[in-house]
Design a protein around this motif. Structure first.
Motif: not given
Length: 122
Positions: A98-122
């Motif tokens: 997960x640490x490596x994934x989070x580091x990779x995620x920090x470099x992903x531009x907004x246009x290459x992400x899926x748009x968040x529509x709703x926050x995760x349910x609690x």
């Protein structure tokens, strides 16, 4: 909870959060499709990493540490995670922390992400 149940919960939660259409049960490889046509692999973990069997088109990795809410660890092209994962194991899977994934995620531009529509349910 066993891995299959956690995976199923992850698919439903990701579908809710990112407005994905889930594929029929037992579909190989990608578990959902985004509204823009991208095929999406979904992983939910309570641990420190995930395993992937193939290079996904798009990868969503969610984490739910015990007693905490679900968070997005990685939302980006599957190739980035696939190439950063460890070597293929005997069971046909490659593991990435997960640490490596989070580091990779920090470099992903907004246009290459899926748009968040709703926050995760609690």
């Amino acid at each position: 909870m066993d891995g299959h149940l956690v995976g199923s919960v992850g698919e439903v939660v990701a579908s809710y959060m990112f407005d994905l259409e889930l594929n029929p049960a037992s579909t190989k490889a990608h578990y959902a499709q985004a509204r823009d046509g991208r095929r999406v692999e979904i992983k939910l973990t309570q641990g420190k990493g995930v395993s992937i069997r193939h290079e996904p088109e798009h990868l969503l990795v969610l984490c739910r540490p015990k007693g905490e809410s679900i968070s997005v660890v990685y939302n980006g092209p599957g190739s980035e995670a696939w190439h950063a994962a460890g070597k293929m194991q005997k069971n046909g899977q490659r593991t990435i922390g997960l640490a490596k994934l989070a580091a990779l995620d920090a470099r992903i531009p907004l246009e290459r992400r899926l748009p968040l529509v709703r926050e995760a349910p609690v």
